[in-house]
Design an enzyme around this catalytic site. Structure first.
Site: not given
Ligand code: DGJ
Length: 734
Positions: A438, A473, A543
């Site tokens: 990423r 995160d 997600d």
């Molecule tokens: C991955 C997370 O799981 C999402 O909910 C979000 O916070 C994104 N990252 C943001 O970059």
């Protein structure tokens, strides 16, 4: 709870299980029983048939005794057992043969906590510590066993001490070994990937070795650190289950080996692949804790045991049984396109629909317009948040909302000030170009100066005093795992030292900010384990916010984790991960039993469904107290249907959620037999006041709604016509 006989048979017993082992005449620790509670646990029949097997080697010259055929508490390699060992490494002579013999034992009240690793809390418990030694190489191994008065969980760990004058090297340093007798077993484990976490797989225990593990630096969505060895045919309600998890968030291994004589060995611990620890004279090495559950009442009972324990002994105590706020998260509402005005506007919307908290997700810091830059620079973007985060937080709070914010502290983008200043702060190996994930690199958390730096950065923002929640995160797996802070001969320690650094950082932060609700996230469930959950009361499960995609995830997750630690929101439709169109109702219902419920919708979507969102958020708010500390049950799980029950902690309110995935004509009339209700009580269905007898709901079941594809009959309860319908029942005990 712990008893020891004169001839050194050790028994740990409570109402849930007995765990028994002894010092064998040969001086090794021989496992005897892990199963249901025994009336006289010291009186376990030992398998005296020590026999001369063809081919087997006899242990250290003694006749009729081979370790290849002996259940052991902590096996090593090279002295007649050929299976994967709990201890392996290089001894002071440079070879790999260790031989552990009983040395002594002690019993301590309660449960010692590990200093540098997360560990389960004690209370009404006792711990047996048995020391084994390899007298030749001066290695002591202390085996810790904690039993609780009231829980069906046994906690184990091991401590290695170099008592000699020469260095020892550890390669296998497992937390626990469990040698189960030959039987017809199956394995249940949870596998997946991004947005498809927690898929359940059931397979026969094969001959050979089956491993779930991680070498990614996170416990990972590929395999959750959980495994259950179940008696063949085990269901939710029947069958013997031995389940294990590891309280660790990095490279782990859970392996099941069925050897030549059919016995089954389960090893739980740090992944020995790519691990190597130099144990200098006088030094100790502590393993993470392995947690074991036994139940002879099937998977439902196993899950209830885990859920209670995780809530009471692992998840931060301060948030135990504490209702979670409903929330609006900016991520799927605006992605990176956030600024102060927009956030304040969304805060007004949140207020209108009755949400408790506004969470500012990714995109708020210096230069962050997309995922190619700025991780590492944790100051507010001047253009878009000219007044800074503390001022924004204060404004949101002035509207009567709580305020939460997102961080990804462990990462740095090559395009960032931090990377410009400290290019060697990343995990890397000399001479090789680091691989990006990423667009980002992983900071080297094995280095104390980086931990201090991150602590300072986060503390600067949190110290404004207006932050109620932090989403932590972590969005990539690790590669080129090497550290500029360690010498060449310690490079294979980096992954574990990273975890120690991360735990140290978390420990310091949650200590200073005990009232902030931390949510653990790693692209969803890429690091969803008890290690992280011991610092953070909440976990972003996935997600995948499409409700149908989410059903398997919640179902699989619930084998081990109580839904108290999970969060779910109503995301957009068509869904951004899989494009599925679904109703607001089903999007809510899929996450209805998660403790934290919210929305992540843009202004237009909120306006389009305002009334419905208002009533769902009001329901979420009113029922928030029910979804912490209650009982979750999986009732139906098939390709086309899912049905779950949730019973509040005071047992006064019972929820039943039913999902019908693909519509079809002429369907059967289905029922869900409910569990754990009071047979003699009546339950009133809130929607129409109808009454149901508890015993009838248990024995005969609740008639489930019908997908209306044909003529409507007013005696039948119908669900929306078409695919992806769902129904939520609420019962009150009369
Ligand atoms: C991955 C997370 O799981 C999402 O909910 C979000 O916070 C994104 N990252 C943001 O970059």
């Amino acid at each position: 709870m712990i008893t020891v006989s004169k001839d050194k048979t050790f028994a740990l017993t409570n109402a849930h299980f007995s765990y028994v082992f002894r010092v064998s005449p040969e001086g090794i620790l021989e496992h005897l029983h892990y199963g249901g509670p025994l009336r006289d646990p010291l009186d376990v029949a030992v398998h005296h048939l020590r026999t001369q097997r063809e081919v087997a080697s006899n242990f250290q010259g003694g006749p009729y005794f081979s370790l290849a055929d002996t259940p052991q508490e902590f096996p090593s390699f090279g002295t007649s057992d050929y299976r994967f060992p709990a201890l392996h490494g290089r001894n002071s002579d440079g070879n790999t043969v260790f031989s552990l013999h009983y040395k002594n034992y002690r019993i301590v009240k309660d449960k010692p906590r590990l200093k540098k690793l997360p560990s389960a809390r004690g209370g009404d418990s006792e711990t047996l510590i048995v020391t084994l030694e390899d007298p030749l190489h001066k290695l002591d191994v202390e085996l810790y066993y904690t039993i609780y008065q009231d829980y069906g969980v046994l906690v184990r760990s091991a401590k290695f001490k170099n008592k000699g004058e020469k260095e020892l090297q550890l390669q296998h340093a497992f937390s626990s070994a469990l040698d189960l007798p030959p039987h017809d077993y199956e394995i249940l484990h949870l596998h997946g990937t991004w947005s498809r976490e927690f898929n359940e797989e059931r397979i026969d225990v094969p001959k050979g070795r089956f491993v779930v593990d991680s070498a990614r630096g996170t416990s990972s969505a590929a395999h959750n650190p959980f495994i259950a060895i179940v008696e063949k045919g085990t269901t939710e309600d029947y069958g013997a289950v031995h389940a294990t998890t590891l309280m660790y968030s990095g490279n782990f291994s859970l392996s099941v080996e069925k050897g030549e004589f059919e016995a089954v060995r389960l090893l739980a611990g740090i992944n020995p692949f790519n691990f190597h620890w130099r144990l200098k004279p006088g030094k100790k090495f502590c393993t993470p804790e392995a947690l074991h559950v036994y139940s002879d009442k099937g998977l439902r009972s196993m899950s209830h045991i885990w859920h209670e324990f995780v809530r009471d002994k692992i998840s931060p105590e301060r948030f135990r049984h504490k209702p979670r706020p409903t929330y609006l998260n900016t991520w799927e509402a605006a992605y990176f396109d956030v600024d102060e005005d927009k956030v304040l506007h969304l805060a007004d919307k949140a207020k209108e629909i009755g949400v408790d908290m506004l969470v500012l997700d990714d995109g708020w810091f210096e230069g962050r317009r997309d995922d190619t830059s700025s991780l590492g620079d944790w100051t507010a973007d001047e253009e878009r948040f000219p007044n800074g985060i503390p001022a924004l937080a204060a404004k949101v709070k002035a509207k009567g909302l709580k305020f939460g914010i997102w961080f990804e502290p462990e990462m740095v983008n090559p395009k960032s000030k931090l990377f410009e200043q400290h290019p060697d702060w990343i995990l890397h190996v000399p001479g090789r170009k680091p691989s990006l994930g990423r667009n980002q690199l992983t900071l080297d958390l094995s280095r104390p100066e980086i931990i201090d730096y991150l602590y300072g950065q986060i503390d600067d923002i949190l110290s404004c005093g207006d932050i109620d929640y932090v989403k932590w995160d972590m969005n990539r797996n690790m590669t080129e795992v090497g550290s500029a802070g360690l010498p060449k001969n310690r490079q294979r320690e980096v992954s574990h030292r990273y975890m120690l650094g991360l735990y140290d950082l978390l420990r310091r932060l949650v200590k200073k900010y005990p009232d902030i609700l931390f949510e653990n996230c790693a692209s969803g469930g890429n690091r969803f384990d008890l290690g992280m959950l011991s610092y953070m009361a909440q976990n972003w499960t996935s997600d995948m916010c499409d409700p149908i995609g989410r059903l398997d995830i919640i179902n699989g997750c619930s084998y081990l984790f109580p839904l108290d630690v999970t969060a779910a929101y109503i995301g957009p439709s068509p869904n951004h991960q899989n494009g599925r169109v679904s109703s607001v109702e089903t999007r809510f219902n899929a996450g209805a039993f998660c403790a934290a419920r919210g929305i992540s919708l843009n202004e237009d979507d909120i306006d389009a469904h305002k009334d419905q969102l208002q009533s769902l958020m009001a329901f979420a708010k009113d029922s928030a107290g029910d979804f912490v500390g209650g009982r979750f049950d999986r009732l139906i799980k098939s390709k086309n249907e899912v049905c779950w029950q949730y019973t509040s902690r005071d047992e006064r309110t019972v929820y039943l959620a039913y999902f019908h995935i693909f519509a079809a004509p002429n369907l059967p009339f289905r029922r869900a037999r409910m569990v754990g209700l009071e047979a003699d009580a009546d339950y009133m269905l809130v929607e129409d006041g109808s009454r149901y007898a508890g015993d009838a709901l248990i024995q005969n079941g609740m008639p489930l709604p019908y997908v209306a594809t044909g003529q409507v009959n007013d005696k039948v309860r119908y669900m929306a016509k078409g695919d992806f319908s769902s129904y939520l029942f609420v019962f009150k005990r009369a």
